[in-house]
Design a protein around this motif. Sequence first.
Motif, PDB file in Angstrom:
ATOM      1  N   GLU A   1       0.826  -1.205   0.000  1.00  0.00           N
ATOM      2  CA  GLU A   1       0.000   0.000   0.000  1.00  0.00           C
ATOM      3  C   GLU A   1       0.863   1.260   0.000  1.00  0.00           C
ATOM      4  O   GLU A   1       0.592   2.216  -0.742  1.00  0.00           O
ATOM      5  N   ASN A   2       1.921   1.252   0.820  1.00  0.00           N
ATOM      6  CA  ASN A   2       2.826   2.399   0.858  1.00  0.00           C
ATOM      7  C   ASN A   2       3.566   2.573  -0.459  1.00  0.00           C
ATOM      8  O   ASN A   2       3.829   3.698  -0.895  1.00  0.00           O
ATOM      9  N   PHE A   3       3.911   1.440  -1.086  1.00  0.00           N
ATOM     10  CA  PHE A   3       4.593   1.486  -2.380  1.00  0.00           C
ATOM     11  C   PHE A   3       3.710   2.191  -3.407  1.00  0.00           C
ATOM     12  O   PHE A   3       4.167   3.091  -4.127  1.00  0.00           O
TER      13      PHE A   3
ATOM     14  N   LYS B   1       1.941   6.995  -6.671  1.00  0.00           N
ATOM     15  CA  LYS B   1       0.906   7.985  -6.973  1.00  0.00           C
ATOM     16  C   LYS B   1       1.365   9.394  -6.620  1.00  0.00           C
ATOM     17  O   LYS B   1       1.163  10.347  -7.400  1.00  0.00           O
ATOM     18  N   ALA B   2       1.999   9.553  -5.453  1.00  0.00           N
ATOM     19  CA  ALA B   2       2.466  10.875  -5.020  1.00  0.00           C
ATOM     20  C   ALA B   2       3.516  11.437  -5.970  1.00  0.00           C
ATOM     21  O   ALA B   2       3.503  12.629  -6.300  1.00  0.00           O
TER      22      ALA B   2
ATOM     23  N   SER C   1      13.327  10.119   3.673  1.00  0.00           N
ATOM     24  CA  SER C   1      11.973   9.611   3.897  1.00  0.00           C
ATOM     25  C   SER C   1      11.964   8.083   3.857  1.00  0.00           C
ATOM     26  O   SER C   1      12.889   7.452   3.326  1.00  0.00           O
ATOM     27  N   PRO C   2      10.920   7.453   4.405  1.00  0.00           N
ATOM     28  CA  PRO C   2      10.816   5.985   4.343  1.00  0.00           C
ATOM     29  C   PRO C   2      10.329   5.473   2.985  1.00  0.00           C
ATOM     30  O   PRO C   2      10.156   4.263   2.806  1.00  0.00           O
TER      31      PRO C   2
ATOM     32  N   SER D   1       9.992   2.938  -5.932  1.00  0.00           N
ATOM     33  CA  SER D   1       8.657   3.452  -6.232  1.00  0.00           C
ATOM     34  C   SER D   1       8.705   4.898  -6.702  1.00  0.00           C
ATOM     35  O   SER D   1       7.874   5.324  -7.514  1.00  0.00           O
ATOM     36  N   VAL D   2       9.689   5.664  -6.223  1.00  0.00           N
ATOM     37  CA  VAL D   2       9.821   7.066  -6.640  1.00  0.00           C
ATOM     38  C   VAL D   2      10.148   7.155  -8.126  1.00  0.00           C
ATOM     39  O   VAL D   2       9.514   7.902  -8.880  1.00  0.00           O
ATOM     40  N   ILE D   3      11.146   6.396  -8.563  1.00  0.00           N
ATOM     41  CA  ILE D   3      11.519   6.474  -9.974  1.00  0.00           C
ATOM     42  C   ILE D   3      10.481   5.800 -10.862  1.00  0.00           C
ATOM     43  O   ILE D   3      10.304   6.174 -12.023  1.00  0.00           O
TER      44      ILE D   3
END
Length: 269
Positions: A2-4, A9-10, A101-102, A107-109
């Motif tokens: 879920e965090n991934f 999305k963010a 950040s955690p 997931s960011v890239i």
Amino acid sequence: MENFLKTVKAEMIKQHKNYFHSKIIYVSLFIWPIISFLSSYYSFKPFRIENTPIAYLHQENLIIFILLGYICMNFFRSLVQSAWFFSFERQFGTLELIYLSPASRFSVILGNAISSVFESVWVMVVFSGCILLAKYKYFHINLPAALLVTILMMIIAVAWGMLLNALFLFSRDTGFLFTVLEEPMEVFSGVKVPTIVFPLWAKIISFIFPLTYVVEAMRRAFLNGESLYELKGFFQASIWIILVTFILICTCLRAGERYAKKTGNMALF
């Protein structure tokens, strides 16, 4: 998990607000690819191509042949540019916040790559769809192969974008990659000129770019009606490209973070 997904999305929302904040941007995203495509098409238009080494290429489907190459190129080009933009994260000071950040670096890239693909290419896809509908009678398409090739094209494009993002985050001294991968990728991947007519040295260079395999498979599936079995070489190559790409992504991300932990700064050259 879920965090991934939340991180992906963010990052997509952040990139949209940073680089697609004005409607005028979509004008440039439309005009530049169209001009490049028309330039290539009308360069071939005056010549007769009946004796080309590609048996299924003829004067009537030439526009589709070139357009398929530019659709694929637009996916990959948008990701080269997005990776270059993402390198500014270091200059703006937000890269340090990402590492503190955690959030998963992967997931960011991934969010950046996905956002860039669908934000940058949809205008070109709409234009291409209109041309392809007008020329539908010149298609010789194998639908299952075409669908699978299209899906793999998008997956490879996103993986390619993630790798470039990882490289640009790994070092500030990778700006030259934008120059190296922008125009040469278009020239040597067979977008304008089929790789089959290249001299040996140019064919060797073309093997480096994943776009080469994607463009060839798209044309064979859409214009020559080749089946899943006939394109098995492309599918095998795609699996290897994706695996190798993700290994390189993880290696770059870990190396960059390891250096940051060791030195306490993000100024890796």
